[in-house]
Design a protein around this motif. Sequence first.
Motif, PDB file in Angstrom:
ATOM      1  N   PHE A  61      74.531  43.694  40.213  1.00 31.60           N
ATOM      2  CA  PHE A  61      75.188  43.193  41.454  1.00 31.60           C
ATOM      3  C   PHE A  61      76.177  41.757  41.291  1.00 31.60           C
ATOM      4  CE2 PHE A  61      71.909  40.237  40.298  1.00 31.60           C
ATOM      5  CZ  PHE A  61      72.719  39.237  40.344  1.00 31.60           C
ATOM      6  N   MET A  62      76.445  41.774  39.695  1.00 34.07           N
ATOM      7  CA  MET A  62      77.651  40.383  39.668  1.00 34.07           C
ATOM      8  C   MET A  62      78.926  42.053  39.246  1.00 34.07           C
ATOM      9  SD  MET A  62      75.363  37.891  37.109  1.00 34.07           S
ATOM     10  CE  MET A  62      74.919  39.030  36.663  1.00 34.07           C
ATOM     11  N   ASP A  63      79.999  40.797  39.641  1.00 31.26           N
ATOM     12  CA  ASP A  63      81.239  40.717  38.494  1.00 31.26           C
ATOM     13  C   ASP A  63      81.037  40.557  37.457  1.00 31.26           C
ATOM     14  OD1 ASP A  63      82.850  38.126  38.440  1.00 31.26           O
ATOM     15  OD2 ASP A  63      83.417  38.530  40.460  1.00 31.26           O
ATOM     16  N   ARG A  64      82.285  41.095  36.971  1.00 30.81           N
ATOM     17  CA  ARG A  64      82.066  40.481  35.089  1.00 30.81           C
ATOM     18  C   ARG A  64      82.216  39.269  34.935  1.00 30.81           C
ATOM     19  NH1 ARG A  64      81.092  43.314  30.561  1.00 30.81           N
ATOM     20  NH2 ARG A  64      83.198  42.811  29.081  1.00 30.81           N
ATOM     21  N   GLU A  65      83.286  38.525  35.701  1.00 29.29           N
ATOM     22  CA  GLU A  65      83.100  37.156  35.261  1.00 29.29           C
ATOM     23  C   GLU A  65      81.855  36.724  35.686  1.00 29.29           C
ATOM     24  OE1 GLU A  65      85.647  33.147  37.610  1.00 29.29           O
ATOM     25  OE2 GLU A  65      86.863  35.628  37.148  1.00 29.29           O
ATOM     26  N   GLU A  66      81.567  37.031  36.850  1.00 29.89           N
ATOM     27  CA  GLU A  66      80.211  35.871  36.994  1.00 29.89           C
ATOM     28  C   GLU A  66      78.360  35.889  35.436  1.00 29.89           C
ATOM     29  OE1 GLU A  66      79.213  35.637  41.372  1.00 29.89           O
ATOM     30  OE2 GLU A  66      79.085  37.897  40.717  1.00 29.89           O
ATOM     31  N   TYR A  67      79.149  37.845  35.396  1.00 28.25           N
ATOM     32  CA  TYR A  67      77.762  37.682  34.160  1.00 28.25           C
ATOM     33  C   TYR A  67      78.534  37.323  32.856  1.00 28.25           C
ATOM     34  CZ  TYR A  67      76.015  40.751  30.724  1.00 28.25           C
ATOM     35  OH  TYR A  67      75.604  40.944  29.757  1.00 28.25           O
TER      36      TYR A  67
END
Length: 84
Positions: A61-67
């Motif tokens: 569910f997260m985009d790369r930056e959030e990850y």
Amino acid sequence: MTVKELREQLKDFNDDDIVVVSKDGEGNDFSLLADLGQDMYVASSTWSGEIYPREYDEQYFMDREEYEEVKAEAQKCVTLWPAN
């Protein structure tokens, strides 16, 4: 508890014993251990938190930056999954 500490505690157990996972700290319900995973853990309190995959997954569910933000604060963990 670390994997090293767990290994130390298990060293004298019978290799043929089954592994059972408790639903909670009070022992309200139990289930057989079905699987384990290598994840990351972020505590939200002293008794619970969230797990995340160790590697970025586009279907997550997260985009790369959030990850990357989660990964920076997370601890690597072994996750025990109950059968039910």
